[in-house]
Design a protein around this motif. Sequence first.
Motif, PDB file in Angstrom:
ATOM      1  N   ILE A   1       0.839  -1.199   0.000  1.00 29.65           N
ATOM      2  CA  ILE A   1       0.000   0.000   0.000  1.00 29.65           C
ATOM      3  C   ILE A   1       0.876   1.251   0.000  1.00 29.65           C
ATOM      4  O   ILE A   1       0.615   2.208  -0.716  1.00 29.65           O
ATOM      5  CB  ILE A   1      -0.943   0.003   1.216  1.00 29.65           C
ATOM      6  N   SER A   2       1.952   1.228   0.785  1.00 31.79           N
ATOM      7  CA  SER A   2       2.854   2.377   0.874  1.00 31.79           C
ATOM      8  C   SER A   2       4.202   1.905   1.386  1.00 31.79           C
ATOM      9  O   SER A   2       4.351   0.780   1.879  1.00 31.79           O
ATOM     10  CB  SER A   2       2.274   3.448   1.806  1.00 31.79           C
ATOM     11  N   SER A   3       5.206   2.794   1.260  1.00 30.03           N
ATOM     12  CA  SER A   3       6.526   2.524   1.829  1.00 30.03           C
ATOM     13  C   SER A   3       7.261   3.843   1.969  1.00 30.03           C
ATOM     14  O   SER A   3       6.863   4.859   1.382  1.00 30.03           O
ATOM     15  CB  SER A   3       7.319   1.561   0.939  1.00 30.03           C
ATOM     16  N   ASN A   4       8.340   3.830   2.745  1.00 30.31           N
ATOM     17  CA  ASN A   4       9.163   5.030   2.845  1.00 30.31           C
ATOM     18  C   ASN A   4      10.257   5.002   1.781  1.00 30.31           C
ATOM     19  O   ASN A   4      10.378   4.064   0.993  1.00 30.31           O
ATOM     20  CB  ASN A   4       9.750   5.164   4.250  1.00 30.31           C
ATOM     21  N   ARG A   5      11.075   6.055   1.757  1.00 32.35           N
ATOM     22  CA  ARG A   5      12.091   6.186   0.708  1.00 32.35           C
ATOM     23  C   ARG A   5      13.206   5.158   0.817  1.00 32.35           C
ATOM     24  O   ARG A   5      13.916   4.888  -0.143  1.00 32.35           O
ATOM     25  CB  ARG A   5      12.677   7.603   0.737  1.00 32.35           C
TER      26      ARG A   5
END
Length: 741
Positions: free
Chosen positions: A477-481
Amino acid sequence: MKICNRLAIILFFFLSPIPLAAGNIDLAAGDMYITKGFDLKWTGSMPRDSSWLYLPALENGLRSIRVKDMDIPSLPKRKFLSLRSFKPEHFTIVTSFAITQERIHGPVQGIYVKDIGQNWEVYINGHLVRSEVHLDGEGYITSHRNYRDVLIPVNPYTLKQGQNILALHIIGDPTDVSTGLYKNGPYLIGDYESLDEMRSEKIRLVLMFTYLFVGLYHLLLFFYRRTEKFNLAFGVATLFIFFYFFSRTYSIYLLIPDTNILFRIEFAVLFLILPAGAAFFDLLLFRKVHLFTMIFTGFYVLLALLVVAAPTPFCVDILRIWQTTALIPLMYILVNVARNFIADVRTVHGGGEGKRSFAGAALSVLGGNVSGNLLIGIFVIVLSAAFDIIDAVFLSLDIGLSKYTFLAVVVGMTVILANRFIYVHRQIEVLNTDLEEKLHELHSANDQISLSEARYKALVEGANDVVFTLDEEWNFISSNRTMEKYLKIKQKEITKWNFLDLVYEGGDDVSMNREIVRETLEEFKREKKPINFRAELTSAFGKEPKVMRIRMQYITIEGKNEILGMASSEVEDSLLKYFITEKQKYIIENFLITADEVSRRITRNLVRYLEPKSVDLIRLALREIIINAIEHGNLHITFEEKSVALIDGDYMELVGVRQNDNECRQKKVTVEYSLSPKRVIYLIMDEGEGFDFTGQMNESEEVNARNLPHGRGITMARNVFDDVQYMEKGNAVQLTKNFSS
């Protein structure tokens, strides 16, 4: 509502069919002839033989010439609700009219035909003035032209002083009601501009687009206040009315010239008006849709679906069914509104000072209550709809009274709903006073939330570990850099990936990495408890895998389950440089996850004496041997059973069944190892029946050569270890790896 009723009366008289102008020639008031077939020579003179059917002149000028109703020999007959359709046949209608020299040389003349179908041509004195014939090579109609309010300009050179011949070439299904001149006129010849003004649809189009505006307005009201579902039903019903009336104009032929398509749209929308209207009344009066409304809605939806694909004559039969049954839901609506009206009258009659008579209470409710306004509106609709149905079936006047009464009622309903909306809006304004007092507190809270969000974003985006969220199908769904740093996947593209796609599979590992991780995740999904495991992840470019420590736990966001995860690189053991020797013993159950974990545990300190790549090979070989002990030893899974299960894709299901077997679940696998600066020795022992390890070690070479999807554990172990010895009956193996000095 009284104003709306007066408006309806004014509109009716204003929009009624305009009386015929004195200068127009009424073709229906003259003698007409009709015959089967067509010949161009018939278009230039009046018939003289007995094969033509004679239609005498009518004084009132109202005449329909439907081929199916004509006494023409050899015409086929069609039974009610028959799906049979007949090949189009040709017919000729001939009449005459007289015209003066002054009219010929005066303003351009035009021919006005109220309704004509299905394909047709118009001739004057043998000259073709308009053709709407669209046939294929076999004589079937490819595009229908059942047109209303047809106006054709006449070239003055086709006219002559005195008697002129008008011939209509009709092509259509002889059993279809629309083949021929299917309405009671008028059929006129006169000044083209006057006829065009007579058939003008400007005012009707303005009124129709009022329906469109009202419908869209109430849909917007519904999206603004989702609890008021009656706005949705009213908006849909009004839009259906717009589409129905617009499909009956001649202006729509510019958009959709094929009337076979229009015909089906018109019928389908007509059938759906009543269900949407009934739902509106139910929701407005009772806040729910009653079962009866649902039943006849399903029935009319079925009728609407039937007209999409059924033959045209069959669709007309369906229309007759609708016309016969439409009064039932109309009466249902009328009864419900009347019951609600009577209840309101009784409330007014018995309440207050008790001085009002029953009649006075009734008048008060009629003028001032929603139920009274609805009763007037529905009563007008029922009367106009009943008249239009009788007109369609018997009279063929095509007045269309409903389109005017519907408009008046719709405007009235809009006023009612608008007043209701205004009342609610005023109530909201009262509440706004209290809300404004709390806005300051809310803004302060929002500031704190924004600050917390900023801190959270800095914490997540600035983390050295990969932070991500998954759905319950393991899709990102999402992730950080940091995801891009480790695995080369950009933040904006992470939603295209599934977590299992990142699990490394390749080399001699034969897809077991992914299967073990899948089993770990499925157990996590069942237990809903936080997990911590190692996994080899590959980058988006498929480069060398990276061993990472994965941590996952369930979280709830807006009522939905999501999975919060963190992936971090394995941290080097700072005490490893002090390590000398160790001995350990594990007794594990028959879980593949445990086989992976214990193989990592008993090889983690080998990097003290070996290169990391060599350690990885030893770990993989040990894991294969431990898995062999679980599968073939304790779970009694044969080579052939595993091969079939891998091909069918249900290998993990087979393992699960054996793990739950009463006999198998009691068995354990013992893993011992001894690590020193000179060598490492592993002893792996299961509680199975053993096997012919001498023959199997020879067969393993064949398996490896054939590149089968499994069975290479022994070969891998022999390539990695310096010594592989099976002991006892084959259910124990000792593996030795010597370190170079």
